[in-house]
Design an enzyme around this catalytic site. Structure first.
Site, PDB file in Angstrom:
ATOM      1  N   ARG A 129      -7.042 -39.237   1.774  1.00 25.61           N
ATOM      2  CA  ARG A 129      -6.946 -40.553   2.406  1.00 25.61           C
ATOM      3  C   ARG A 129      -5.859 -41.374   1.764  1.00 25.61           C
ATOM      4  O   ARG A 129      -6.112 -42.369   1.104  1.00 25.61           O
ATOM      5  CB  ARG A 129      -8.291 -41.218   2.346  1.00 25.61           C
ATOM      6  CG  ARG A 129      -9.045 -40.727   3.528  1.00 25.61           C
ATOM      7  CD  ARG A 129     -10.446 -40.706   3.448  1.00 25.61           C
ATOM      8  NE  ARG A 129     -10.923 -40.602   4.819  1.00 25.61           N
ATOM      9  CZ  ARG A 129     -12.058 -41.083   5.232  1.00 25.61           C
ATOM     10  NH1 ARG A 129     -12.830 -41.711   4.412  1.00 25.61           N
ATOM     11  NH2 ARG A 129     -12.418 -40.911   6.469  1.00 25.61           N
ATOM     12  N   GLN A 134      -2.449 -40.810   7.076  1.00 22.25           N
ATOM     13  CA  GLN A 134      -3.332 -41.494   8.040  1.00 22.25           C
ATOM     14  C   GLN A 134      -3.264 -40.898   9.436  1.00 22.25           C
ATOM     15  O   GLN A 134      -4.287 -40.750  10.095  1.00 22.25           O
ATOM     16  CB  GLN A 134      -2.998 -42.981   8.096  1.00 22.25           C
ATOM     17  CG  GLN A 134      -3.954 -43.778   7.225  1.00 22.25           C
ATOM     18  CD  GLN A 134      -3.584 -45.242   7.120  1.00 22.25           C
ATOM     19  OE1 GLN A 134      -2.565 -45.688   7.657  1.00 22.25           O
ATOM     20  NE2 GLN A 134      -4.383 -45.983   6.412  1.00 22.25           N
ATOM     21  N   ASP A 137      -5.505 -37.853   9.787  1.00 21.37           N
ATOM     22  CA  ASP A 137      -6.883 -38.006   9.310  1.00 21.37           C
ATOM     23  C   ASP A 137      -7.892 -37.825  10.453  1.00 21.37           C
ATOM     24  O   ASP A 137      -8.335 -38.785  11.083  1.00 21.37           O
ATOM     25  CB  ASP A 137      -7.006 -39.399   8.664  1.00 21.37           C
ATOM     26  CG  ASP A 137      -8.371 -39.651   8.057  1.00 21.37           C
ATOM     27  OD1 ASP A 137      -9.269 -38.801   8.220  1.00 21.37           O
ATOM     28  OD2 ASP A 137      -8.543 -40.708   7.426  1.00 21.37           O
ATOM     29  N   SER A 140     -11.408 -39.534  10.246  1.00 24.94           N
ATOM     30  CA  SER A 140     -11.465 -40.928  10.712  1.00 24.94           C
ATOM     31  C   SER A 140     -11.443 -41.001  12.237  1.00 24.94           C
ATOM     32  O   SER A 140     -12.192 -41.779  12.834  1.00 24.94           O
ATOM     33  CB  SER A 140     -10.297 -41.740  10.147  1.00 24.94           C
ATOM     34  OG  SER A 140     -10.493 -41.941   8.774  1.00 24.94           O
ATOM     35  N   TYR A 236     -14.208 -43.759  -0.381  1.00 22.76           N
ATOM     36  CA  TYR A 236     -15.558 -43.216  -0.277  1.00 22.76           C
ATOM     37  C   TYR A 236     -16.512 -43.925  -1.226  1.00 22.76           C
ATOM     38  O   TYR A 236     -16.099 -44.428  -2.265  1.00 22.76           O
ATOM     39  CB  TYR A 236     -15.547 -41.721  -0.616  1.00 22.76           C
ATOM     40  CG  TYR A 236     -14.855 -40.878   0.419  1.00 22.76           C
ATOM     41  CD1 TYR A 236     -15.381 -40.745   1.699  1.00 22.76           C
ATOM     42  CD2 TYR A 236     -13.677 -40.207   0.130  1.00 22.76           C
ATOM     43  CE1 TYR A 236     -14.759 -39.971   2.658  1.00 22.76           C
ATOM     44  CE2 TYR A 236     -13.040 -39.419   1.075  1.00 22.76           C
ATOM     45  CZ  TYR A 236     -13.586 -39.306   2.337  1.00 22.76           C
ATOM     46  OH  TYR A 236     -12.967 -38.535   3.280  1.00 22.76           O
TER      47      TYR A 236
HETATM   48  P1  NAD Z   1     -18.177 -41.986   4.848  1.00 26.97           P
HETATM   49  O1  NAD Z   1     -18.402 -41.353   6.195  1.00 26.97           O
HETATM   50  O2  NAD Z   1     -18.067 -41.103   3.662  1.00 26.97           O
HETATM   51  O3  NAD Z   1     -19.361 -43.039   4.591  1.00 26.97           O
HETATM   52  C1  NAD Z   1     -19.704 -44.033   5.536  1.00 26.97           C
HETATM   53  C2  NAD Z   1     -19.998 -45.330   4.839  1.00 26.97           C
HETATM   54  O4  NAD Z   1     -21.267 -45.248   4.181  1.00 26.97           O
HETATM   55  C3  NAD Z   1     -19.002 -45.726   3.758  1.00 26.97           C
HETATM   56  O5  NAD Z   1     -18.461 -46.982   4.088  1.00 26.97           O
HETATM   57  C4  NAD Z   1     -19.843 -45.783   2.482  1.00 26.97           C
HETATM   58  O6  NAD Z   1     -19.430 -46.791   1.593  1.00 26.97           O
HETATM   59  C5  NAD Z   1     -21.205 -46.057   3.037  1.00 26.97           C
HETATM   60  N1  NAD Z   1     -22.334 -45.751   2.127  1.00 26.97           N
HETATM   61  C6  NAD Z   1     -22.534 -44.666   1.323  1.00 26.97           C
HETATM   62  N2  NAD Z   1     -23.695 -44.764   0.665  1.00 26.97           N
HETATM   63  C7  NAD Z   1     -24.275 -45.936   1.058  1.00 26.97           C
HETATM   64  C8  NAD Z   1     -25.488 -46.606   0.726  1.00 26.97           C
HETATM   65  N3  NAD Z   1     -26.353 -46.085  -0.138  1.00 26.97           N
HETATM   66  N4  NAD Z   1     -25.732 -47.788   1.334  1.00 26.97           N
HETATM   67  C9  NAD Z   1     -24.875 -48.333   2.204  1.00 26.97           C
HETATM   68  N5  NAD Z   1     -23.715 -47.760   2.558  1.00 26.97           N
HETATM   69  C10 NAD Z   1     -23.414 -46.575   1.982  1.00 26.97           C
HETATM   70  O7  NAD Z   1     -16.903 -42.924   4.845  1.00 26.97           O
HETATM   71  P2  NAD Z   1     -15.714 -43.080   5.876  1.00 26.97           P
HETATM   72  O8  NAD Z   1     -16.167 -43.923   7.004  1.00 26.97           O
HETATM   73  O9  NAD Z   1     -15.155 -41.742   6.223  1.00 26.97           O
HETATM   74  O10 NAD Z   1     -14.617 -43.863   5.029  1.00 26.97           O
HETATM   75  C11 NAD Z   1     -14.932 -44.957   4.237  1.00 26.97           C
HETATM   76  C12 NAD Z   1     -13.697 -45.832   4.023  1.00 26.97           C
HETATM   77  O11 NAD Z   1     -12.566 -45.086   3.582  1.00 26.97           O
HETATM   78  C13 NAD Z   1     -13.165 -46.551   5.254  1.00 26.97           C
HETATM   79  O12 NAD Z   1     -13.884 -47.667   5.603  1.00 26.97           O
HETATM   80  C14 NAD Z   1     -11.768 -46.920   4.794  1.00 26.97           C
HETATM   81  O13 NAD Z   1     -11.764 -48.129   4.073  1.00 26.97           O
HETATM   82  C15 NAD Z   1     -11.398 -45.809   3.887  1.00 26.97           C
HETATM   83  N6  NAD Z   1     -10.406 -44.949   4.530  1.00 26.97           N
HETATM   84  C16 NAD Z   1      -9.124 -44.986   4.065  1.00 26.97           C
HETATM   85  C17 NAD Z   1      -8.148 -44.192   4.679  1.00 26.97           C
HETATM   86  C18 NAD Z   1      -6.728 -44.207   4.207  1.00 26.97           C
HETATM   87  O14 NAD Z   1      -6.378 -44.993   3.374  1.00 26.97           O
HETATM   88  N7  NAD Z   1      -5.886 -43.340   4.713  1.00 26.97           N
HETATM   89  C19 NAD Z   1      -8.490 -43.360   5.739  1.00 26.97           C
HETATM   90  C20 NAD Z   1      -9.811 -43.361   6.175  1.00 26.97           C
HETATM   91  C21 NAD Z   1     -10.755 -44.149   5.555  1.00 26.97           C
END
Ligand code: NAD
Length: 388
Positions: A129, A134, A137, A140, A236
């Site tokens: 990430r 991006q 990805d 996402s 994450y």
């Molecule tokens: P994910 O599918 O791994 O998790 C989903 C969500 O669950 C996350 O936001 C995590 O914080 C939350 N979570 C985990 N345990 C929890 C708990 N006990 N209680 C409440 N919430 C909990 O994550 P995802 O959606 O694939 O990605 C998360 C973040 O990564 C995105 O929101 C974004 O900010 C970032 N991201 C960055 C890039 C990049 O920079 N290229 C790309 C994709 C995502």
């Protein structure tokens, strides 16, 4: 010589996506890559063979696709399709490149089986990430579709409507929707539920998402918990201990009790999803309430979830959807194909494979090469004798 990219029809039960759309094949032609597609591969996503043929793409049998292509692209490689996908192992050959989802962090036996063919396997889940990656990805892209589809499932199952309505027959109050986990899927779920008129609140372990939640018009739920920011790196969540999860459940009980719909999306990479909603917490909701557990395939965030099934418990409907992106195969395929085109451009030069191991994206997504499982995170997990 120009390399050929092969697109077999997806074989996972109920899978309707296709790895490349006709339009994405045009983009590959510009990158000097030819494409061969298995007959009927795009049909369920809304892309008949004729649409590919119009763009100069060859249509062939599955065996021909594997035989002719230097690079195979799939939505689900064998790791993410462990029963039907097994028959593809004998079609792979040494040096052939395979790209797609493959659950590499858990599918140790399948990683080993692919390694044994000598194929070079890139898992789309492992694309790091970082900003440069991006556009590749796929995790996402698919999560965005999943978040949207989860809300539609909830809306259809709820005996209420989502929006407020003021009519001659009285005023209807809006549905209350809580999103647990505001990552990619969760944010899309918030936006979708808001568009349908629900009153939305959301909670995430990572305090950094508060602003994003609020900018979508939802309320950020504050729990009296020390998460230390909750960030485990790369966007994450970090894994917490059982005492934390227990306390989190206690605090969430009151919040959940008032909701019509709870959509859970919480995940920690490479681990079973944390339990955020116990049976007791679900039982405290009003009859007719709905829980949609997006983490169902990773063990589920609700104790009552059964992956791929809908359970009705004490009048509460708990939906454990499998393969949400496949519910919108047209756009899921369109997004996935764009991710793949960008990845293919990275690993080819002038129409031939050019794998640069100095590139972070290449290194981090590469699972197998030259008969070995090469990813540093995966080597210890592979069963003995998996590498030649
Ligand atoms: P994910 O599918 O791994 O998790 C989903 C969500 O669950 C996350 O936001 C995590 O914080 C939350 N979570 C985990 N345990 C929890 C708990 N006990 N209680 C409440 N919430 C909990 O994550 P995802 O959606 O694939 O990605 C998360 C973040 O990564 C995105 O929101 C974004 O900010 C970032 N991201 C960055 C890039 C990049 O920079 N290229 C790309 C994709 C995502």
């Amino acid at each position: 010589m120009t390399a050929t990219v092969g697109v077999p029809k997806e074989t996972f039960p109920g899978e309707r996506r296709v790895a490349l759309t006709p339009k994405s094949c045009e983009a590959l032609a510009k990158a000097r890559l030819a494409v061969v597609v298995e007959s009927g591969a795009g049909l369920e996503a809304g892309f008949p063979d004729t649409e590919y043929e119009k763009r100069g793409v060859k249509i062939a049998s599955r065996a021909e696709v594997f035989a002719r292509a230097e690079i195979i692209v799939q939505a689900r490689t064998v790791g993410a399709n462990p029963v039907e996908g097994l028959s593809d192992i004998s079609l792979l050959r040494s040096g052939q490149i395979l790209i797609g989802f493959g659950d590499p962090l858990t599918a140790a036996a399948e990683n080993a089986a692919v390694a044994a063919t000598g194929a070079t396997f890139f898992a789309t889940e492992l694309v790091p990430r970082i900003t440069r990656a991006q556009a590749m990805d796929a995790l996402s892209s698919m999560a965005s579709i999943a978040g949207y589809e989860a809300v539609l499932l909830a809306a259809a199952a709820l005996p209420k409507i989502f929006p407020m309505m003021m009519t001659a027959a009285g005023t209807i109050t809006p549905a209350k929707v809580l999103i647990l986990g505001a990552g990619v899927a969760g944010l899309q779920a918030i936006a979708t539920a808001r568009r349908l008129g629900a009153v939305v609140s959301a909670y995430d372990l990572r305090s950094a998402v508060k602003e994003q939640i609020e900018s979508l018009g939802a309320k950020f739920v504050v729990l009296d918990l020390d998460t230390g920011g909750g960030d485990g790196g790369g966007g994450y969540a970090k894994a917490m201990d059982e005492a934390f999860y227990r306390r989190q459940r206690e605090l969430l009980t009151e919040v959940i009790r008032e909701q019509d719909v709870v959509i859970t999306t919480a995940a920690v990479p490479g681990r079973k999803a944390p339990i955020l909603v116990t049976a007791q917490m679900a039982e405290a909701m009003a009859p007719g309430s709905v829980i949609v557990d997006i983490a169902a395939e990773r063990g589920g965030n609700c104790e009552l979830t059964r992956a791929g099934e809908t359970v009705v418990h004490n009048g509460i409907t708990i939906i454990g959807p499998a393969n949400l992106p496949s519910r919108a195969p047209f756009h899921a395929s369109q997004m996935y194909a764009t991710n793949l085109v960008n990845f293919l451009k990275l690993i080819t030069k002038d129409g031939v494979p050019a794998i640069n191991m100095d590139d972070e994206i290449v290194r981090e997504s590469l699972v197998t090469k030259d008969g070995q499982i090469v990813h540093p995170k995966l080597r210890p997990a592979a069963p003995e004798g998996s590498s030649k």
